[in-house]
Design a protein around this motif. Structure first.
Motif, PDB file in Angstrom:
ATOM      1  N   GLY B  55     -34.664  15.404  15.844  1.00  0.00           N
ATOM      2  CA  GLY B  55     -33.559  16.303  15.498  1.00  0.00           C
ATOM      3  C   GLY B  55     -32.707  16.435  16.749  1.00  0.00           C
ATOM      4  N   CYS B  56     -31.564  17.117  16.634  1.00  0.00           N
ATOM      5  CA  CYS B  56     -30.760  17.325  17.834  1.00  0.00           C
ATOM      6  C   CYS B  56     -31.589  18.026  18.898  1.00  0.00           C
ATOM      7  CB  CYS B  56     -29.554  18.191  17.518  1.00  0.00           C
ATOM      8  SG  CYS B  56     -28.405  17.407  16.395  1.00  0.00           S
ATOM      9  N   SER B  57     -32.250  19.106  18.481  1.00  0.00           N
ATOM     10  CA  SER B  57     -33.026  19.912  19.421  1.00  0.00           C
ATOM     11  C   SER B  57     -34.074  19.065  20.137  1.00  0.00           C
ATOM     12  CB  SER B  57     -33.722  21.038  18.670  1.00  0.00           C
ATOM     13  OG  SER B  57     -34.588  20.487  17.698  1.00  0.00           O
ATOM     14  N   SER B  58     -34.588  18.089  19.435  1.00  0.00           N
ATOM     15  CA  SER B  58     -35.723  17.336  19.959  1.00  0.00           C
ATOM     16  C   SER B  58     -35.339  16.331  21.047  1.00  0.00           C
ATOM     17  CB  SER B  58     -36.452  16.645  18.814  1.00  0.00           C
ATOM     18  OG  SER B  58     -37.110  17.627  18.043  1.00  0.00           O
ATOM     19  N   GLY B  97     -36.789  21.911  15.762  1.00  0.00           N
ATOM     20  CA  GLY B  97     -35.729  22.500  14.945  1.00  0.00           C
ATOM     21  C   GLY B  97     -36.295  23.116  13.680  1.00  0.00           C
ATOM     22  N   ASP B  98     -35.439  23.779  12.898  1.00  0.00           N
ATOM     23  CA  ASP B  98     -35.934  24.424  11.675  1.00  0.00           C
ATOM     24  C   ASP B  98     -36.382  23.393  10.642  1.00  0.00           C
ATOM     25  OD1 ASP B  98     -33.020  24.382  12.192  1.00  0.00           O
ATOM     26  OD2 ASP B  98     -32.835  24.700  10.040  1.00  0.00           O
ATOM     27  N   GLY B  99     -35.707  22.253  10.595  1.00  0.00           N
ATOM     28  CA  GLY B  99     -36.139  21.211   9.661  1.00  0.00           C
ATOM     29  C   GLY B  99     -37.417  20.564  10.171  1.00  0.00           C
ATOM     30  N   ASP B 100     -37.413  20.251  11.444  1.00  0.00           N
ATOM     31  CA  ASP B 100     -38.553  19.601  12.090  1.00  0.00           C
ATOM     32  C   ASP B 100     -39.828  20.444  11.936  1.00  0.00           C
ATOM     33  OD1 ASP B 100     -39.206  17.324  13.880  1.00  0.00           O
ATOM     34  OD2 ASP B 100     -39.684  18.897  15.329  1.00  0.00           O
ATOM     35  N   ALA B 101     -39.711  21.725  12.210  1.00  0.00           N
ATOM     36  CA  ALA B 101     -40.904  22.581  12.229  1.00  0.00           C
ATOM     37  C   ALA B 101     -41.321  23.026  10.846  1.00  0.00           C
ATOM     38  CB  ALA B 101     -40.652  23.816  13.089  1.00  0.00           C
ATOM     39  N   ASN B 125     -33.358  27.415  15.609  1.00  0.00           N
ATOM     40  CA  ASN B 125     -33.015  27.614  14.202  1.00  0.00           C
ATOM     41  C   ASN B 125     -31.498  27.640  14.051  1.00  0.00           C
ATOM     42  OD1 ASN B 125     -32.847  28.232  11.533  1.00  0.00           O
ATOM     43  ND2 ASN B 125     -33.717  30.311  11.709  1.00  0.00           N
ATOM     44  N   ASN B 126     -30.949  26.578  13.409  1.00  0.00           N
ATOM     45  CA  ASN B 126     -29.507  26.572  13.137  1.00  0.00           C
ATOM     46  C   ASN B 126     -29.224  26.540  11.636  1.00  0.00           C
ATOM     47  OD1 ASN B 126     -30.232  23.978  12.611  1.00  0.00           O
ATOM     48  ND2 ASN B 126     -29.116  23.063  14.333  1.00  0.00           N
ATOM     49  N   GLU B 127     -30.277  26.784  10.866  1.00  0.00           N
ATOM     50  CA  GLU B 127     -30.165  26.849   9.402  1.00  0.00           C
ATOM     51  C   GLU B 127     -29.483  25.630   8.805  1.00  0.00           C
ATOM     52  OE1 GLU B 127     -28.608  30.742   8.359  1.00  0.00           O
ATOM     53  OE2 GLU B 127     -30.501  31.718   8.917  1.00  0.00           O
ATOM     54  N   ILE B 128     -29.693  24.475   9.436  1.00  0.00           N
ATOM     55  CA  ILE B 128     -29.067  23.233   8.943  1.00  0.00           C
ATOM     56  C   ILE B 128     -29.777  22.043   9.590  1.00  0.00           C
ATOM     57  CG2 ILE B 128     -27.311  22.939  10.792  1.00  0.00           C
ATOM     58  CD1 ILE B 128     -26.301  22.745   7.152  1.00  0.00           C
ATOM     59  N   TYR B 129     -29.648  20.878   8.974  1.00  0.00           N
ATOM     60  CA  TYR B 129     -30.078  19.647   9.640  1.00  0.00           C
ATOM     61  C   TYR B 129     -28.887  19.135  10.426  1.00  0.00           C
ATOM     62  CZ  TYR B 129     -34.188  19.178   6.540  1.00  0.00           C
ATOM     63  OH  TYR B 129     -35.363  19.355   5.873  1.00  0.00           O
ATOM     64  N   GLY B 130     -28.999  19.134  11.735  1.00  0.00           N
ATOM     65  CA  GLY B 130     -27.904  18.673  12.568  1.00  0.00           C
ATOM     66  C   GLY B 130     -27.863  17.160  12.672  1.00  0.00           C
ATOM     67  N   LEU B 131     -28.951  16.588  13.163  1.00  0.00           N
ATOM     68  CA  LEU B 131     -28.939  15.160  13.492  1.00  0.00           C
ATOM     69  C   LEU B 131     -28.590  14.266  12.304  1.00  0.00           C
ATOM     70  CD1 LEU B 131     -29.589  13.403  16.072  1.00  0.00           C
ATOM     71  CD2 LEU B 131     -31.717  12.861  14.921  1.00  0.00           C
ATOM     72  N   THR B 132     -29.021  14.666  11.100  1.00  0.00           N
ATOM     73  CA  THR B 132     -28.716  13.838   9.924  1.00  0.00           C
ATOM     74  C   THR B 132     -27.400  14.267   9.279  1.00  0.00           C
ATOM     75  OG1 THR B 132     -30.286  15.245   8.748  1.00  0.00           O
ATOM     76  CG2 THR B 132     -31.042  13.060   9.362  1.00  0.00           C
TER      77      THR B 132
HETATM   78  C1  LIG Z   1     -40.010  10.595   8.817  1.00  0.00           C
HETATM   79  C2  LIG Z   1     -38.603  10.957   9.018  1.00  0.00           C
HETATM   80  N1  LIG Z   1     -37.896  11.448   7.993  1.00  0.00           N
HETATM   81  C3  LIG Z   1     -36.598  11.761   8.152  1.00  0.00           C
HETATM   82  C4  LIG Z   1     -35.993  11.595   9.358  1.00  0.00           C
HETATM   83  C5  LIG Z   1     -34.532  11.951   9.479  1.00  0.00           C
HETATM   84  N2  LIG Z   1     -34.295  13.192  10.208  1.00  0.00           N
HETATM   85  C6  LIG Z   1     -34.083  13.196  11.529  1.00  0.00           C
HETATM   86  S1  LIG Z   1     -33.780  14.712  12.156  1.00  0.00           S
HETATM   87  C7  LIG Z   1     -33.838  15.412  10.621  1.00  0.00           C
HETATM   88  C8  LIG Z   1     -33.579  16.866  10.424  1.00  0.00           C
HETATM   89  C9  LIG Z   1     -33.477  17.613  11.685  1.00  0.00           C
HETATM   90  O1  LIG Z   1     -33.141  18.932  11.442  1.00  0.00           O
HETATM   91  P1  LIG Z   1     -33.603  20.096  12.375  1.00  0.00           P
HETATM   92  O2  LIG Z   1     -35.062  19.971  12.627  1.00  0.00           O
HETATM   93  O3  LIG Z   1     -33.148  21.350  11.777  1.00  0.00           O
HETATM   94  O4  LIG Z   1     -32.936  19.776  13.790  1.00  0.00           O
HETATM   95  P2  LIG Z   1     -31.464  19.814  14.322  1.00  0.00           P
HETATM   96  O5  LIG Z   1     -30.974  18.408  14.288  1.00  0.00           O
HETATM   97  O6  LIG Z   1     -30.682  20.729  13.457  1.00  0.00           O
HETATM   98  O7  LIG Z   1     -31.622  20.307  15.722  1.00  0.00           O
HETATM   99  C10 LIG Z   1     -34.132  14.453   9.656  1.00  0.00           C
HETATM  100  C11 LIG Z   1     -34.241  14.747   8.224  1.00  0.00           C
HETATM  101  C12 LIG Z   1     -36.760  11.076  10.413  1.00  0.00           C
HETATM  102  N3  LIG Z   1     -36.279  10.862  11.626  1.00  0.00           N
HETATM  103  N4  LIG Z   1     -38.051  10.762  10.204  1.00  0.00           N
END
Ligand SMILES: Cc1ncc(C[n+]2csc(CCOP(=O)(O)OP(=O)(O)O)c2C)c(N)n1
Ligand code: SF4
Lengths: 574, 336
Positions: B55-58, B97-101, B125-132
């Motif tokens: 994710g972006c955070s990661s 991130g919120d999606g990641d966790a 927590n940004n209540e959204i998927y950023g990176l995708t």
């Molecule tokens: C197995 C797998 N599924 C899907 C993805 C695509 N993916 C990358 S980041 C992400 C969501 C990230 O969202 P979040 O954790 O909220 O982080 P943010 O980018 O907002 O910081 C997804 C679906 C991936 N990298 N690996």
């Protein structure tokens, strides 16, 4: 009791296959293990295989509740638990029905006739009683009223409930078989004394029933002669009977001690791999850190974390679990950390046949990841050599900085055989790629020129702070890089690194013939069956048939092509 | 025996990698707050490990001049647990991130909290998927229009704090994404806490969910819309410092000091250290004012402590010191 009766000279046999079957509550596993342990101590070579239902408590007497234990003992080398039975001991109709197919015609079946009640026959879906309808005419059937005789034998033992009484009838059958094969009952009595130290009446009951079975067989004219199997010619040394999964766990323990690293296991229970977890959790005294994770993914990722931090990291699983680990295994390959993944294969696909065996994950182990993702793949082939290949898996992982998949399967993992105990001093050295002295221009992706293994700098080591990850990285600095040329280069390096393992693994050898008309080829746990099949042919005069068995699968031994080209035809059996 | 820790500045924790977040992203604030907090913690740089998912955070670990691993989506808690169990001396951080966790990594997220390994989790927590590029996440609101919910999100959200407390989190803090000083302080407290600490950062994503928290976090409204909790201090807030919380039956109620005879003495005093999470749950759920600061910080035995004690006990009672002892034990037999 007629002890004066002297035993006639027993007939000497080379090998026999015996199967004990009954309801899952009948203690058939114990009966079988006692017989095989006694035979091993007598000096026979043995191979055993348990076969139990996947239901924990299947309804009593049902066809799918049958539990069995097969023992193959020989004065010659024994390489499989065997196919066709010389003796079947069936404690109930369901056991007879599901196992009759394996008995050699003309050979012996012992049944507990008391169990052939109307109800049990119905449960086994018999329309007529096989003991009466002539369907067993081709066999020598020994009907013994085991339940009744057991009760009779225990008449005077105080403090036994009905259940304990009927449960000990398995010892009656064991006593009979001991007599038939000229084995001493001493080992089993010793076993009772140890196991039931705190329950003297259980020791007494079991000993009485075992003796009763033994003497009953001696007195019984239905068993006209008895057999013996002379000790096998085995290498001198100290032995023990070992199950494949225990051997795997112990090989890993040995590797940890030899490498001077601590062992970390991250695992999630799955049949038939779970016993490796069960074994390793016991050994906290060796500093083993065994972590039961919330799923297979956490099993492997925790191991990756432990590897990053400098432990000898292991994850164990079976088919569906390996599927879940695929993504993380790709990460371990990408960040080039040592990791041992043990896959105890079972019948698939999907949940498949959890307690049955199938050698079915080869392609998954080789290719079950996204992108080009080469890892070392090796396979054990017998219960005892699970020890050596587990050790080898750890050695290769540490010396080459890469994940290694070790394939075993339910058949060798649950099977047992004599193992000539290896002391740690007999095991080869294990080097590692740990770094602790900063050199000029240090990079996490510096490689050993010979093996291409990258150096291993673990957190806590000053001056080596660095970041790794699943993204493609520059071949020198390790920084993220999406450059096409760099990706090509890295892809090739990762492949070459695994390929170079060829230089250190043993050459392929054939058995029976080193050139000729036909080469039979096998890998992994099918060794025993294929080896004995080719041996039979060879013994029968076919001198131009060879056998090649692969334990090293990726990479293949360096002389593979050379060996294969010496035969006119190749037969690959899986 | 501890060698004195060298005095660091934030620069010592800054890696040579170019930071690639969108300009204006709160992730920069988190990065800077961490780089400023670390020198205060008294840990050696080589003992610090950042583990992230995807994710972006990661991307975070790349920017820290420490040990780090950018791993796979949702699985950082597993990797971090392995690192910590292998070497309990390390200071281990999970950046997620919120999606990641909570989506792909939901299972690992709850279990790591349950076990109470001494790790620190920073949840962006940004209540959204950023990176995708802008799909709804498990914290997105019902009705929220995103790339994957053009007509409005129909999936009700998790509240990270409630989920965490439900999983028996011993330490939970929440902080706005635009207050670097307070954030650094909370990171330091998370580090000090022995056990799994979870810090939820209300992180603005300027590109896909801009302003998602501004009604609480904007400098102009912050004092009136947030209550910053401190252990042992009254639950007081507001620009005038005249608002506070009392318990009315089974509910938290906002009161004004000076109205209806309410004095400061009537306000609840925050106790982060109690085992019973009931009041912590209420605080986490509160919509007005939203609770920030360290909401819960309950000291408990860690997994490593349990494991170590058990290992010592087993070692003391075992006759095995090397594998040979095991291999030659029990039933063996000689072949001559
Ligand atoms: C197995 C797998 N599924 C899907 C993805 C695509 N993916 C990358 S980041 C992400 C969501 C990230 O969202 P979040 O954790 O909220 O982080 P943010 O980018 O907002 O910081 C997804 C679906 C991936 N990298 N690996
Ligand atoms: S997409 Fe959002 S979360 Fe990601 S870097 Fe840009 S602003 Fe930050």
């Amino acid at each position: 009791m007629n002890t004066a009766k002297t035993k006639q000279q027993p007939e000497v046999l080379e090998a026999v296959v015996i199967r004990f079957v009954g309801d899952s509550g009948d203690g058939m596993q114990l009966t079988g293990t006692q017989f095989s342990d006694t035979s091993a101590m007598f000096g026979n070579d043995i191979a055993t295989f348990p076969n139990y239902p996947s239901e924990i408590r299947a309804p009593q007497g049902s066809l799918y509740g049958v539990s069995g234990f097969q023992v193959h003992i020989g004065s010659v080398e024994v390489s499989t638990p065997g196919d066709n039975l010389d003796l079947l001991v069936a404690m109930n109709p369901a056991g007879l029905k599901t196992n009759l197919y394996a008995v050699k015609s003309g050979h012996t079946i012992i049944v507990d006739s008391d169990a052939f009640t109307k109800k049990n026959l119905e449960k086994a879906q018999y329309k007529t009683n096989p003991l009466e309808d002539g369907s067993l005419d081709n066999y020598r059937v020994i009907e013994v009223s085991m339940t009744r005789l057991t009760k009779e034998a225990l008449k005077n033992v105080e403090g036994l409930d009905n259940k304990s009484i009927t449960r000990s009838k398995n010892m009656f059958s064991l006593g009979m078989v001991y007599w038939m094969y000229d084995r001493s009952i001493e080992h089993t009595i010793e076993f009772f004394n140890k196991k039931f130290k705190k329950k003297p009446q259980i020791i007494e009951a079991n000993t009485k029933v075992l003796n009763a079975g033994y003497f009953y067989a001696e007195t019984l004219e239905l068993i006209p002669n008895s057999y013996t199997i002379s000790p096998a010619k085995m290498e001198a040394g100290t032995y023990r009977i070992i199950m494949g999964n225990t051997a795997t766990a112990w090989g890993l323990l040995a590797a940890a001690e030899k490498s001077g690293l601590e062992l970390f296991l991250g695992s999630y229970p799955i049949t038939p791999a779970t016993d490796i977890l069960h074994e390793l959790v016991k050994h906290k005294h060796f500093g083993v850190k065994a972590f039961q994770a919330e799923d297979e993914i956490a099993g492997i990722t925790s191991a990756i974390g432990a590897s990053f931090a400098g432990d000898l990291a292991i994850t164990t699983t079976s088919g569906p679990g390996l599927a879940l680990k695929g993504e993380a295994l790709g990460l371990a390959m990408m960040i080039e950390l040592p990791l041992v993944v043990v896959d105890v294969q079972r019948g698939g696909p999907s949940t498949g046949l959890p307690t049955k065996t199938e050698q079915s994950d080869l392609l998954q182990a080789m290719y079950g990841r996204n992108g080009e993702s080469p890892v070392i793949v090796i396979a054990a082939s017998t219960p005892a050599n699970c020890f050596d290949f587990a050790f080898e898996a750890a050695k290769l992982a540490l010396e080459h900085m890469t994940p290694v998949v070790l394939l075993t399967d339910g058949y060798i993992a649950n099977g047992s055989a004599p193992w000539k105990i290896k002391s740690i001093s007999e095991m080869p050295e294990i080097k590692n790629n740990l770094v602790n002295q900063i050199t000029e221009n240090w990079h996490p992706y510096n490689r050993d020129e010979e093996t291409l293994a990258r150096n291993w700098a673990i957190p806590g080591t000053k001056g080596f702070e660095h970041r790794i990850g699943g993204l493609e990285k520059d071949s020198i600095t390790g920084n993220i890089s999406y450059e096409p040329e760099n990706h090509e280069k890295m892809t090739k390096i990762r492949a070459e690194k695994v390929e170079r393992v060829k230089n250190v693994i043993p050459k392929l050898k054939t058995e029976f013939a080193d050139s000729g008309d036909l080469l039979v080829i096998g890998w992994g746990g099918t060794y025993g069956s294929l080896h004995s099949a080719v041996k039979q042919l060879s013994d029968n005069g076919y001198k131009n048939i060879g056998y090649a068995h692969f334990n090293y699968i990726n990479p293949l031994p360096r002389n593979t092509k050379e060996i294969l080209s010496k035969f006119k035809k190749l037969l690959f059996v899986n | 025996m501890e060698t004195a820790v060298q005095k660091y500045t934030f620069k010592d924790f800054t890696s040579d990698q170019e930071v690639r977040w969108c300009p204006g992203c709160d992730d920069y604030v988190i990065l800077r707050s961490m780089q400023k907090a670390l020198p205060e913690m008294g840990v050696k740089r080589e003992d610090v490990v950042f583990i992230s998912g995807i994710g972006c955070s990661s991307r975070f670990p790349y920017y820290m001049n420490t040990y780090g691993m950018h791993s796979i989506h949702g699985r950082a808690p597993g990797i971090a647990s392995g690192v910590k169990l292998a070497n309990p001396n390390l200071s281990v951080w999970v950046m997620t991130g919120d999606g990641d966790a909570m989506a792909i990594g939901g299972n690992h997220f709850i279990h790591v909290l349950r076990r109470n390994i001494d790790l620190n989790i920073i949840l962006f927590n940004n209540e959204i998927y950023g990176l995708t590029k802008g799909q709804f996440s498990p914290t997105s609101l019902v009705g929220q229009k995103t790339k994957s919910s053009p007509y409005g999100n129909t999936q009700p959200p998790f509240s990270p704090g409630e989920l965490a407390l439900g999983a028996n989190a011993r330490f939970f803090a929440r902080i706005g994404g635009n207050v670097p000083k307070e954030m650094s302080q909370i990171f330091i407290e998370a580090h000090k806490f022995k056990g799994t600490s979870l810090v939820e950062v209300l992180q603005n994503c300027v590109i896909f969910n801009d302003g998602c928290f501004s009604k609480f976090t904007d400098k102009t409204v912050k004092a009136d819309k947030q209550i910053f909790l401190e252990h042992g201090k009254p639950m007081i807030f507001g620009k005038e410092r005249n608002k506070g919380l009392i318990l009315n039956g089974l509910k938290l109620e906002v009161v004004t000091i000076g109205e209806n005879g309410i004095t400061q003495e009537d306000l609840l005093v925050h106790n982060a250290k109690v085992k019973d999470p009931t009041l912590h749950q209420m605080l986490v759920r509160l919509e007005y004012p939203i609770a920030t600061g360290i909401i819960r910080s309950f000291d408990d035995v860690t997994l490593e402590e349990r494991e170590n004690a058990l290992t010592e006990e087993v070692k003391a009672n075992s006759k095995f010191t090397k594998t040979d002892d095991l291999f030659f034990s029990g039933e063996t037999y000689e072949v001559k």
